[in-house]
Design a protein around this motif. Structure first.
Motif, PDB file in Angstrom:
ATOM      1  N   GLY A   1       0.043  17.350  -1.183  1.00 50.83           N
ATOM      2  CA  GLY A   1      -0.856  18.327  -1.761  1.00 50.83           C
ATOM      3  C   GLY A   1      -1.341  17.937  -3.145  1.00 50.83           C
ATOM      4  N   PRO A   2      -1.915  18.891  -3.851  1.00 52.56           N
ATOM      5  CA  PRO A   2      -2.386  18.619  -5.211  1.00 52.56           C
ATOM      6  C   PRO A   2      -1.252  18.104  -6.094  1.00 52.56           C
ATOM      7  CG  PRO A   2      -3.180  20.741  -4.426  1.00 52.56           C
ATOM      8  CD  PRO A   2      -2.190  20.271  -3.418  1.00 52.56           C
ATOM      9  N   VAL A  38       1.192  27.005   3.408  1.00 50.85           N
ATOM     10  CA  VAL A  38       1.068  25.640   3.936  1.00 50.85           C
ATOM     11  C   VAL A  38      -0.397  25.291   4.168  1.00 50.85           C
ATOM     12  CG1 VAL A  38       1.498  24.195   5.971  1.00 50.85           C
ATOM     13  CG2 VAL A  38       3.368  25.475   4.929  1.00 50.85           C
ATOM     14  N   GLU A  39      -1.164  26.216   4.755  1.00 47.06           N
ATOM     15  CA  GLU A  39      -2.581  25.932   5.005  1.00 47.06           C
ATOM     16  C   GLU A  39      -3.350  25.774   3.696  1.00 47.06           C
ATOM     17  OE1 GLU A  39      -5.892  27.400   8.099  1.00 47.06           O
ATOM     18  OE2 GLU A  39      -5.327  28.957   6.668  1.00 47.06           O
ATOM     19  N   ILE A  40      -3.047  26.625   2.720  1.00 43.78           N
ATOM     20  CA  ILE A  40      -3.749  26.525   1.429  1.00 43.78           C
ATOM     21  C   ILE A  40      -3.487  25.179   0.776  1.00 43.78           C
ATOM     22  CG2 ILE A  40      -3.796  27.419  -0.931  1.00 43.78           C
ATOM     23  CD1 ILE A  40      -3.334  30.221   0.249  1.00 43.78           C
ATOM     24  N   VAL A  41      -2.226  24.765   0.744  1.00 45.12           N
ATOM     25  CA  VAL A  41      -1.874  23.489   0.109  1.00 45.12           C
ATOM     26  C   VAL A  41      -2.458  22.323   0.896  1.00 45.12           C
ATOM     27  CG1 VAL A  41       0.033  21.976  -0.550  1.00 45.12           C
ATOM     28  CG2 VAL A  41       0.227  24.438  -0.914  1.00 45.12           C
ATOM     29  N   ILE A  48      -8.034  13.967   4.835  1.00 39.97           N
ATOM     30  CA  ILE A  48      -7.876  13.174   6.048  1.00 39.97           C
ATOM     31  C   ILE A  48      -9.058  12.208   6.126  1.00 39.97           C
ATOM     32  CG2 ILE A  48      -7.754  13.243   8.552  1.00 39.97           C
ATOM     33  CD1 ILE A  48      -6.572  15.953   8.421  1.00 39.97           C
ATOM     34  N   ASN A  49      -8.765  10.923   6.090  1.00 36.69           N
ATOM     35  CA  ASN A  49      -9.834   9.941   6.156  1.00 36.69           C
ATOM     36  C   ASN A  49      -9.928   9.348   7.549  1.00 36.69           C
ATOM     37  OD1 ASN A  49      -7.738   8.051   6.330  1.00 36.69           O
ATOM     38  ND2 ASN A  49      -7.587   7.961   4.095  1.00 36.69           N
ATOM     39  N   GLU A  50     -10.810   8.357   7.703  1.00 39.64           N
ATOM     40  CA  GLU A  50     -11.014   7.746   9.018  1.00 39.64           C
ATOM     41  C   GLU A  50      -9.736   7.139   9.558  1.00 39.64           C
ATOM     42  OE1 GLU A  50     -14.171   4.891  10.032  1.00 39.64           O
ATOM     43  OE2 GLU A  50     -15.404   6.163   8.743  1.00 39.64           O
ATOM     44  N   ASP A  76      -6.908  19.799  -1.557  1.00 34.08           N
ATOM     45  CA  ASP A  76      -7.607  18.586  -1.975  1.00 34.08           C
ATOM     46  C   ASP A  76      -8.630  18.130  -0.949  1.00 34.08           C
ATOM     47  OD1 ASP A  76      -6.376  18.507  -4.352  1.00 34.08           O
ATOM     48  OD2 ASP A  76      -5.147  16.741  -3.992  1.00 34.08           O
ATOM     49  N   ALA A  77      -8.398  18.505   0.303  1.00 33.03           N
ATOM     50  CA  ALA A  77      -9.323  18.107   1.357  1.00 33.03           C
ATOM     51  C   ALA A  77     -10.609  18.922   1.315  1.00 33.03           C
ATOM     52  CB  ALA A  77      -8.666  18.276   2.724  1.00 33.03           C
ATOM     53  N   LYS A  78     -10.596  19.976   0.479  1.00 33.46           N
ATOM     54  CA  LYS A  78     -11.766  20.869   0.380  1.00 33.46           C
ATOM     55  C   LYS A  78     -12.202  21.341   1.768  1.00 33.46           C
ATOM     56  CE  LYS A  78     -13.389  18.831  -3.942  1.00 33.46           C
ATOM     57  NZ  LYS A  78     -12.140  18.072  -4.151  1.00 33.46           N
TER      58      LYS A  78
END
Length: 482
Positions: free
Chosen positions: A139-140, A422-425, A40-42, A429-431
């Motif tokens: 996701g990834p 769902v939460e894991i995916v 999630i970016n700005e 990538d958002a770490k």
């Protein structure tokens, strides 16, 4: 669905959302333009999905609370003493509280993930299945091709879950009605339970033609009042003449019965399929999560009532394998009122739970039906689906097995596994797993718990169903099991 196109900017077109029954479906088109990262970016944070929602029939906070209470506060509370029979006194108290907290947490992470994914996809709202689809779509790289499968899987699981749950409702309604009628007729063999299930179609088929969630709010309100009335009467009988000391009950049940305990508690508390539709329909969706929040308030009430009913029902009656109302004296007016209240309340709850599978099925088939025939087609589809739940209840006709199977197979997958995946995916990538990857570790633990419940609970329920010593199942009446 589609593909990863980093060169295209995200679609930021404002979308108008009309919340009718269609908001339960997963037919909305995902954002075609997917960014090159899941983080999630700005720009994502600037998009507020709540500001973009335009709900035609919004629910107030009170209406949302009523729906959540009704979706979780149903037949399961009457089966809690049965769950305590499997787990024993001390084990069941601890197990109920832990299971309730896990179920609530899984709902929380599902809704939170849905909000994050709305920002990434620039969508005002997402259904349950769409949340799973978008999670994989954004996701990834290795899992993006599974996006369509995730949506189809969740939709299929929702249909099966709520068909199974509504079959349990049919059993409860019919059983409560049968006990009252047989008392006044004075002949317990006048009608078998299957006859009451068939007669129930006269009420359920017209009621299940309602297609707008908001129109069911009054029914949910009445159902909640009746259910609280039935619970009050039940508690009166529980405390009348006192209860047995906890020291006289087994503190821990046989380990072989633990799977049935967890299946029953999960079935009792889960209402996962109604969560996203209710949240998407709220006038103020930002009040759904948080402290106190609509979700936390409703689940606190549900968990408290379920635990108390389990404790005192078990202390009063000990080992029981039927709804606790079956233990209340039928020859007294309050006992008859409790059964009638429950029958009516669960009937209204049936209609609420019916929304989820019906919209999924209808959304997948309506485009192939000419517009002039769609109304009659939907009426026919809804009627046949009600009949299907009655058939399931009549064929199984075993409360322990029916609750166990629905809890083990359906609610453990939808209520526990899917939200964690769902939460894991979503976080991958958002770490965004937190310090020491605690979110990932926590989700893996819940997944292992859900898998254990799925396998052991299913085995125990099926074994109980085909047990030749159980005379209540329809199969045992007409078939010889080897």
């Amino acid at each position: 669905m589609s593909s990863y196109r980093p060169e295209a900017p995200p679609n930021t077109t404002k979308t108008r959302t009309v919340f009718t029954i269609d908001n339960f479906s997963s037919t909305s088109k995902l954002a075609e333009n997917i960014g090159s990262t899941n983080t999630i970016n700005e720009k994502d944070e600037l998009y507020n999905p709540f500001d973009e929602r335009n709900v035609e029939h919004p629910n107030s906070d009170a209406g949302a609370l009523l729906h959540l209470l009704k979706s979780s506060l149903g037949t399961g509370i009457l089966a809690m003493p049965m769950a305590f029979t499997y787990g024993g006194f001390t084990f069941s108290i601890i197990g109920t509280l832990i299971t309730g907290l896990i179920c609530t947490h899984c709902v929380h992470i599902l809704v939170k993930s849905s909000h994050d994914l709305c920002k990434r996809a620039k969508r005002p709202s997402l259904t349950f299945a769409e949340t799973a689809e978008v999670a994989f779509e954004y996701g990834p790289l290795g899992v993006r091709k599974l996006a369509s499968f995730a949506r189809i899987f969740v939709n299929t699981a929702l249909v099966l879950t709520y068909f199974g749950g509504n079959s349990v409702y049919v059993y409860f309604i019919s059983k409560s009605t049968q006990e009252v009628v047989q008392y006044y007729k004075g002949d317990e063999k006048t009608f078998v339970l299957e006859v009451y299930m068939v007669l129930l179609l006269i009420v359920l088929i017209p009621l299940c033609q309602i297609r707008v969630l908001k129109w069911l709010v009054p029914f949910s309100g009445v159902a909640n009042v009746l259910m609280f009335g039935a619970i009050t009467i039940t508690l009166y009988y529980l405390f009348k003449d006192g209860v047995t000391s906890p020291n006289e009950r087994p503190q821990v049940g046989p380990i072989t019965d633990w799977p049935l305990f967890f299946c029953t508690v999960i079935f009792a508390m889960e209402g996962i399929g109604v969560i996203m539709p209710v949240e998407n329909s709220m006038r103020n969706p930002q009040r759904f999560l948080g402290c106190p929040g609509i979700l936390n308030i409703s689940m606190s009430i549900v968990l408290s009532l379920y635990t108390l009913m389990g404790i005192f029902g078990y202390l009063k009656y000990g080992t029981i394998k039927e709804p606790i109302t079956s233990e209340i004296p039928i020859d007294e007016v309050p006992g008859q009122m409790a059964r009638i209240f429950i029958a009516v309340a669960i009937t209204f709850t049936y209609a609420l739970q019916y929304f989820v599978p019906m919209d999924i099925i209808w959304s997948s088939m309506k485009q192939s039906i000419p517009k002039s025939y769609r109304n009659i087609a939907q009426i026919s589809m809804r009627s046949l689906a009600v009949i299907a739940t009655v058939v399931i209840a009549a064929v199984v006709n075993n409360l322990e097995s029916l609750i166990g199977l629905v809890g083990a197979i359906c609610f453990s997958i939808l209520g526990l596994m899917v939200p964690c995946i769902v939460e894991i995916v979503t976080c991958w990538d958002a770490k965004a797993f937190g310090i020491g990857y605690w979110k990932l570790i926590k989700d893996i633990i819940i997944l292992l718990f859900a898998m254990m419940t799925l396998v052991s609970g299913s085995y125990s329920s099926i074994e109980n169903l085909i047990n030749p010593g159980n005379p209540e199942t329809l199969a045992n009446r007409y078939f010889v099991w080897t």
